[in-house]
Design a protein around this motif. Sequence first.
Motif, mmCIF file in Angstrom:
data_model
loop_
_atom_site.group_PDB
_atom_site.id
_atom_site.type_symbol
_atom_site.label_atom_id
_atom_site.label_comp_id
_atom_site.label_asym_id
_atom_site.label_seq_id
_atom_site.Cartn_x
_atom_site.Cartn_y
_atom_site.Cartn_z
ATOM 1 N N THR A 1 0.845 -1.196 0.000
ATOM 2 C CA THR A 1 0.000 0.000 0.000
ATOM 3 C C THR A 1 0.878 1.242 0.000
ATOM 4 O OG1 THR A 1 -1.511 -1.252 1.420
ATOM 5 C CG2 THR A 1 -2.006 1.062 1.087
ATOM 6 N N ARG A 2 0.479 2.236 -0.790
ATOM 7 C CA ARG A 2 1.221 3.487 -0.872
ATOM 8 C C ARG A 2 0.247 4.653 -0.815
ATOM 9 N NH1 ARG A 2 4.800 3.121 -6.177
ATOM 10 N NH2 ARG A 2 5.345 5.218 -5.463
ATOM 11 N N PHE A 3 0.675 5.734 -0.153
ATOM 12 C CA PHE A 3 -0.104 6.965 -0.068
ATOM 13 C C PHE A 3 0.803 8.125 -0.437
ATOM 14 C CE2 PHE A 3 -1.654 3.886 2.971
ATOM 15 C CZ PHE A 3 -3.026 3.918 2.838
ATOM 16 N N ASN A 4 0.205 9.210 -0.924
ATOM 17 C CA ASN A 4 1.036 10.380 -1.194
ATOM 18 C C ASN A 4 0.899 11.389 -0.064
ATOM 19 O OD1 ASN A 4 -1.453 11.587 -1.675
ATOM 20 N ND2 ASN A 4 -0.832 12.541 -3.595
ATOM 21 N N THR B 1 0.301 0.108 5.522
ATOM 22 C CA THR B 1 -0.395 -1.157 5.270
ATOM 23 C C THR B 1 -1.833 -0.807 4.933
ATOM 24 O OG1 THR B 1 -1.157 -1.502 7.543
ATOM 25 C CG2 THR B 1 1.053 -2.324 6.998
ATOM 26 N N LEU B 2 -2.616 -1.802 4.609
ATOM 27 C CA LEU B 2 -4.034 -1.562 4.351
ATOM 28 C C LEU B 2 -4.726 -1.013 5.593
ATOM 29 C CD1 LEU B 2 -6.313 -1.780 2.286
ATOM 30 C CD2 LEU B 2 -6.709 -4.117 3.070
ATOM 31 N N ASP B 3 -4.203 -1.362 6.757
ATOM 32 C CA ASP B 3 -4.795 -0.874 8.009
ATOM 33 C C ASP B 3 -4.633 0.635 8.163
ATOM 34 O OD1 ASP B 3 -5.635 -3.377 8.756
ATOM 35 O OD2 ASP B 3 -3.819 -3.834 9.911
ATOM 36 N N THR B 4 -3.660 1.228 7.450
ATOM 37 C CA THR B 4 -3.508 2.679 7.493
ATOM 38 C C THR B 4 -4.807 3.356 7.066
ATOM 39 O OG1 THR B 4 -1.166 2.419 6.911
ATOM 40 C CG2 THR B 4 -2.106 4.620 6.659
ATOM 41 N N TRP B 5 -5.485 2.750 6.124
ATOM 42 C CA TRP B 5 -6.790 3.267 5.666
ATOM 43 C C TRP B 5 -7.925 2.721 6.515
ATOM 44 C CZ3 TRP B 5 -11.318 1.261 3.558
ATOM 45 C CH2 TRP B 5 -12.167 2.188 2.924
ATOM 46 N N TYR C 1 -14.026 2.223 -9.013
ATOM 47 C CA TYR C 1 -14.359 2.238 -7.587
ATOM 48 C C TYR C 1 -14.526 3.691 -7.168
ATOM 49 C CZ TYR C 1 -13.506 2.181 -2.542
ATOM 50 O OH TYR C 1 -13.600 2.374 -1.189
ATOM 51 N N GLU C 2 -15.742 4.064 -6.813
ATOM 52 C CA GLU C 2 -16.032 5.437 -6.392
ATOM 53 C C GLU C 2 -16.921 5.370 -5.164
ATOM 54 O OE1 GLU C 2 -17.907 9.632 -8.125
ATOM 55 O OE2 GLU C 2 -17.501 7.932 -9.451
ATOM 56 N N CYS C 3 -16.422 5.906 -4.068
ATOM 57 C CA CYS C 3 -17.165 5.768 -2.808
ATOM 58 C C CYS C 3 -16.830 6.916 -1.866
ATOM 59 C CB CYS C 3 -16.804 4.425 -2.149
ATOM 60 S SG CYS C 3 -17.746 4.083 -0.645
ATOM 61 N N GLN C 4 -17.853 7.457 -1.226
ATOM 62 C CA GLN C 4 -17.632 8.512 -0.238
ATOM 63 C C GLN C 4 -17.511 7.874 1.129
ATOM 64 O OE1 GLN C 4 -19.932 12.189 -0.599
ATOM 65 N NE2 GLN C 4 -20.339 12.126 1.599
ATOM 66 N N VAL C 5 -16.372 8.138 1.772
ATOM 67 C CA VAL C 5 -16.057 7.508 3.053
ATOM 68 C C VAL C 5 -15.579 8.567 4.024
ATOM 69 C CG1 VAL C 5 -14.648 5.775 4.233
ATOM 70 C CG2 VAL C 5 -15.414 5.363 1.898
ATOM 71 N N ARG C 6 -16.025 8.461 5.264
ATOM 72 C CA ARG C 6 -15.535 9.371 6.312
ATOM 73 C C ARG C 6 -14.264 8.811 6.924
ATOM 74 N NH1 ARG C 6 -21.134 9.400 9.539
ATOM 75 N NH2 ARG C 6 -21.115 7.333 8.588
ATOM 76 N N LEU C 7 -13.241 9.692 7.041
ATOM 77 C CA LEU C 7 -11.967 9.303 7.662
ATOM 78 C C LEU C 7 -11.745 10.127 8.915
ATOM 79 C CD1 LEU C 7 -9.606 9.089 4.527
ATOM 80 C CD2 LEU C 7 -10.734 7.208 5.725
ATOM 81 N N ARG C 8 -11.183 9.489 9.924
ATOM 82 C CA ARG C 8 -10.893 10.191 11.172
ATOM 83 C C ARG C 8 -9.596 10.973 11.031
ATOM 84 N NH1 ARG C 8 -10.339 6.159 14.027
ATOM 85 N NH2 ARG C 8 -8.062 6.131 14.271
ATOM 86 N N ALA C 9 -9.658 12.288 11.243
ATOM 87 C CA ALA C 9 -8.472 13.140 11.121
ATOM 88 C C ALA C 9 -7.688 13.107 12.434
ATOM 89 C CB ALA C 9 -8.877 14.570 10.782
#
Length: 229
Positions: free
Chosen positions: A169-172, A190-194, A221-229
């Motif tokens: 898994t990679r993020f920018n 890892t995937l758990d990061t998301w 794949y298009e989905c609106q998801v809430r992420l904890r900041a």
Amino acid sequence: KAMLQSSKAAPAQALLSPERYRRFYESTPAMLHSIDMNGVLISVSDAWLAKLGYTREEVIGRRSVEFLTAESREHAARNVLPAFFQAGRCDDVEYQMVARSGQVIEVLLSAVLEFDASGRPLHTTAVIQDVTGRRRAERALREERQHLAYIIEGTHAGTWEWNIQTGETRFNEQWAQIIGFKLKELEPFTLDTWLDRAHPNDLLRAEQILAQHCAAALPAYECQVRLRA
């Protein structure tokens, strides 16, 4: 039986007459050349001539470096040849050769130093592979990736990549900034990061949409998801 074993151990050149060996060498489909200890070409294959556009009479007796670009000649003199004469071989050296038409051909050259019966250096034989097309494709891919990177940077989009087979898994940096982090603070990725930052009420729907996309039921794949900041 003893004679058969002896023949198998003999080098190929010993099994052929000089004339047959010369024809075999010249007609092989590979780009080959041999040079003496002064760097002068003493034999080349037909494939070598066809690739560079010369006749045999035009090249035999000339120095092999004459068919390299100035940069490749300098690279050979400074780096390749000292190591070659010490080790007795070189593998996959990147050179640029110049055809009669002026076209620059990118090649990988591997060579061995051959010795006479007394152990004195006799000549070198090289096998050359034309990688011009491969290098052109690699440059195009790098340019395309750089172009995509500029677009992403310009739009300030957060991106993530997930290799389904390996789990990599990679993020920018922008993805991390959106939820209030610096990218290094999220390592190791890892995937758990998301998953750990996604709202649990949104995960089931996100996974269902992703499964449909992976099954080719959805084009993206298009989905609106809430992420904890």
